[in-house]
Write a protein that holds these residues in place. Sequence first.
Motif, PDB file in Angstrom:
ATOM      1  N   ARG A  45       0.817  -1.218   0.000  1.00 44.81           N
ATOM      2  CA  ARG A  45       0.000   0.000   0.000  1.00 44.81           C
ATOM      3  C   ARG A  45       0.849   1.266   0.000  1.00 44.81           C
ATOM      4  O   ARG A  45       0.434   2.290  -0.529  1.00 44.81           O
ATOM      5  CB  ARG A  45      -0.928   0.016   1.210  1.00 44.81           C
ATOM      6  N   ARG A  46       2.022   1.200   0.612  1.00 45.56           N
ATOM      7  CA  ARG A  46       2.880   2.378   0.741  1.00 45.56           C
ATOM      8  C   ARG A  46       4.196   2.181  -0.005  1.00 45.56           C
ATOM      9  O   ARG A  46       5.236   2.667   0.409  1.00 45.56           O
ATOM     10  CB  ARG A  46       3.147   2.648   2.223  1.00 45.56           C
ATOM     11  N   LEU A  47       4.137   1.486  -1.122  1.00 43.31           N
ATOM     12  CA  LEU A  47       5.334   1.144  -1.881  1.00 43.31           C
ATOM     13  C   LEU A  47       6.164   2.375  -2.231  1.00 43.31           C
ATOM     14  O   LEU A  47       7.389   2.322  -2.214  1.00 43.31           O
ATOM     15  CB  LEU A  47       4.944   0.376  -3.150  1.00 43.31           C
ATOM     16  N   GLY A  48       5.517   3.480  -2.490  1.00 42.63           N
ATOM     17  CA  GLY A  48       6.233   4.719  -2.796  1.00 42.63           C
ATOM     18  C   GLY A  48       7.004   5.273  -1.615  1.00 42.63           C
ATOM     19  O   GLY A  48       7.941   6.066  -1.790  1.00 42.63           O
ATOM     20  N   ASP A  49       6.641   4.879  -0.399  1.00 42.44           N
ATOM     21  CA  ASP A  49       7.324   5.363   0.806  1.00 42.44           C
ATOM     22  C   ASP A  49       8.523   4.501   1.196  1.00 42.44           C
ATOM     23  O   ASP A  49       9.290   4.888   2.082  1.00 42.44           O
ATOM     24  CB  ASP A  49       6.351   5.386   2.000  1.00 42.44           C
ATOM     25  N   VAL A  50       8.663   3.331   0.570  1.00 48.20           N
ATOM     26  CA  VAL A  50       9.767   2.439   0.916  1.00 48.20           C
ATOM     27  C   VAL A  50      11.063   3.035   0.368  1.00 48.20           C
ATOM     28  O   VAL A  50      11.207   3.204  -0.834  1.00 48.20           O
ATOM     29  CB  VAL A  50       9.555   1.019   0.338  1.00 48.20           C
TER      30      VAL A  50
END
Length: 182
Positions: A45-50
């Motif tokens: 869900r938060r792949l962009g934040d990894v």
Amino acid sequence: MDLAEDRFTELYERHHGDVWRYVSRRVVGADVGDVVAEVFLVAWRRLGDVPAGAALPWLYGVARLVLANEARGRRRWRELTLRMAAEPDRSVVADHADEVIGQRDVAVAFDQLSAADQEILRLVAWERLSPAEAAVVLGCSRATFAMRLMRARRRLRARLGAVSDGAGRSSLTAPSMSEWGA
């Protein structure tokens, strides 16, 4: 597959085992698979934040938050265990080997530490993270983590001394403090 799926697949394949071990060392009697699945659901869900260069510490941070939801159940389990151990008819005969006693002393001393101190020592000793990586997991600066680690080590040494002295034994029977990142 699109780029997001490729990135997630690579992230999952590369770090699943590490996250599994991280969770399994911290969960007692709970379903490790469910916790790990929740971690990777958050990652999807938060792949962009990894963060590209620090995915594993980020995943450990997520796992730490997911595990916080399990904390109440583990706390109740420990309280029940302590009540059961206090009953005289349920006492267990202790093994008197020096190594076993030393390990027990370390476990007792470790259990007396705050949850924050325990997590700091686990990140260094069990997960073998550098101070910089562990700081990412805890969401603090490297300097702050280093100070917290120093204090956690000092408190563990003090507790270990109290546990060993209180039982009339020398703290020399305990495992080396280097096992706890000291």
